[in-house]
Design a protein around this motif. Sequence first.
Motif, mmCIF file in Angstrom:
data_model
loop_
_atom_site.group_PDB
_atom_site.id
_atom_site.type_symbol
_atom_site.label_atom_id
_atom_site.label_comp_id
_atom_site.label_asym_id
_atom_site.label_seq_id
_atom_site.Cartn_x
_atom_site.Cartn_y
_atom_site.Cartn_z
ATOM 1 N N UNK A 118 0.954 -1.055 0.182
ATOM 2 C CA UNK A 118 0.071 -0.190 0.080
ATOM 3 C C UNK A 118 0.812 0.963 0.451
ATOM 4 N N UNK A 119 2.085 1.174 0.079
ATOM 5 C CA UNK A 119 3.376 2.055 0.350
ATOM 6 C C UNK A 119 2.743 3.550 -0.735
ATOM 7 N N UNK A 133 -7.603 14.825 -0.380
ATOM 8 C CA UNK A 133 -7.687 13.602 -0.330
ATOM 9 C C UNK A 133 -7.717 12.685 -0.048
ATOM 10 N N UNK A 134 -8.364 11.050 -0.125
ATOM 11 C CA UNK A 134 -8.527 9.606 0.841
ATOM 12 C C UNK A 134 -8.189 8.646 0.084
ATOM 13 N N UNK A 135 -8.103 8.138 1.357
ATOM 14 C CA UNK A 135 -7.144 6.616 0.591
ATOM 15 C C UNK A 135 -7.898 5.329 2.341
ATOM 16 N N UNK A 136 -7.799 4.392 1.834
ATOM 17 C CA UNK A 136 -7.729 3.262 2.520
ATOM 18 C C UNK A 136 -6.607 2.497 2.328
ATOM 19 N N UNK A 137 -5.613 2.238 3.818
ATOM 20 C CA UNK A 137 -4.515 1.226 3.553
ATOM 21 C C UNK A 137 -3.973 0.437 4.612
ATOM 22 N N UNK A 138 -3.417 -0.386 4.775
ATOM 23 C CA UNK A 138 -2.700 -0.951 6.112
ATOM 24 C C UNK A 138 -1.531 -0.764 6.712
ATOM 25 N N UNK A 139 -1.875 -0.521 8.102
ATOM 26 C CA UNK A 139 -0.226 -0.741 8.780
ATOM 27 C C UNK A 139 0.099 -1.470 9.194
ATOM 28 N N UNK A 140 1.275 -2.243 9.624
ATOM 29 C CA UNK A 140 1.817 -3.143 10.730
ATOM 30 C C UNK A 140 2.001 -2.401 12.088
ATOM 31 N N UNK A 147 -3.348 -3.045 10.812
ATOM 32 C CA UNK A 147 -4.465 -2.177 10.972
ATOM 33 C C UNK A 147 -4.708 -1.427 9.882
ATOM 34 N N UNK A 148 -5.998 -1.495 9.428
ATOM 35 C CA UNK A 148 -7.125 0.062 8.316
ATOM 36 C C UNK A 148 -7.357 0.927 9.189
ATOM 37 N N UNK A 149 -6.088 1.961 7.997
ATOM 38 C CA UNK A 149 -6.866 3.490 8.666
ATOM 39 C C UNK A 149 -7.991 4.117 6.854
#
Length: 230
Positions: A118-119, A133-140, A147-149
Amino acid sequence: MNANRILVLGGLGFIGANLSRRLSEDGRQVTVLTRSVSRHRQVASVLSAMGVRVLEGELADASATAAAVEGQDAITWVSESAVGPNLYMSPQVERILGYPAERWQEAGFWQTTVHPDDLARVIANTVVPGRVNEIEYRAIAADGRIVWFRERVTIRQEPGGNERRYGLALDVTALKEAEAGLRESERRLAEIVEGTGAGVLFEPGKVASGFGDGPSRDCHLYGGRHDRVT
């Protein structure tokens, strides 16, 4: 992280309302942010009676966003560039991801917390000025959790010509899990319908499964095929 507090955007439509209802029935503290309560007044009343907090406003409206994220698992941050270290990171990040806020001031650190797949999208989301600007992505997280943001980034020109990026990241992990459960329920329903040769017609403007006077108001069976009206 308090996964019992969930913000649902546009939660008065067919899918959003049923998702909000399901989350509320599961004991979650649900807040719905919608552009227009008047267009869905009956649904809003039903959800409110269930304890869902319904707010009207645009996501781009700072005051509406601030009211909606109150008490939510949300992170705010400020940066001068798309890839540089953050000038500010709110302390909630340590509770949600497990890393101290000051680590985001280290060059290159925040990139290591984003899922590698997702980077590139996350960086691209912070380079377009003049709009939200909007986005959904995964963090570790520090303990390895995913964790989904759902992140909203605004880029502004500061006095002197420098750009600054102002970010709001909502932890939507529980919401993603609930959506996955809802999709699985819909898949199973579709298999049952296909197996019986009947069909289901969802009427526009109705909220199925528990709304209205009974199932017959919202969901009708027809022979031969199934249709869904949106």
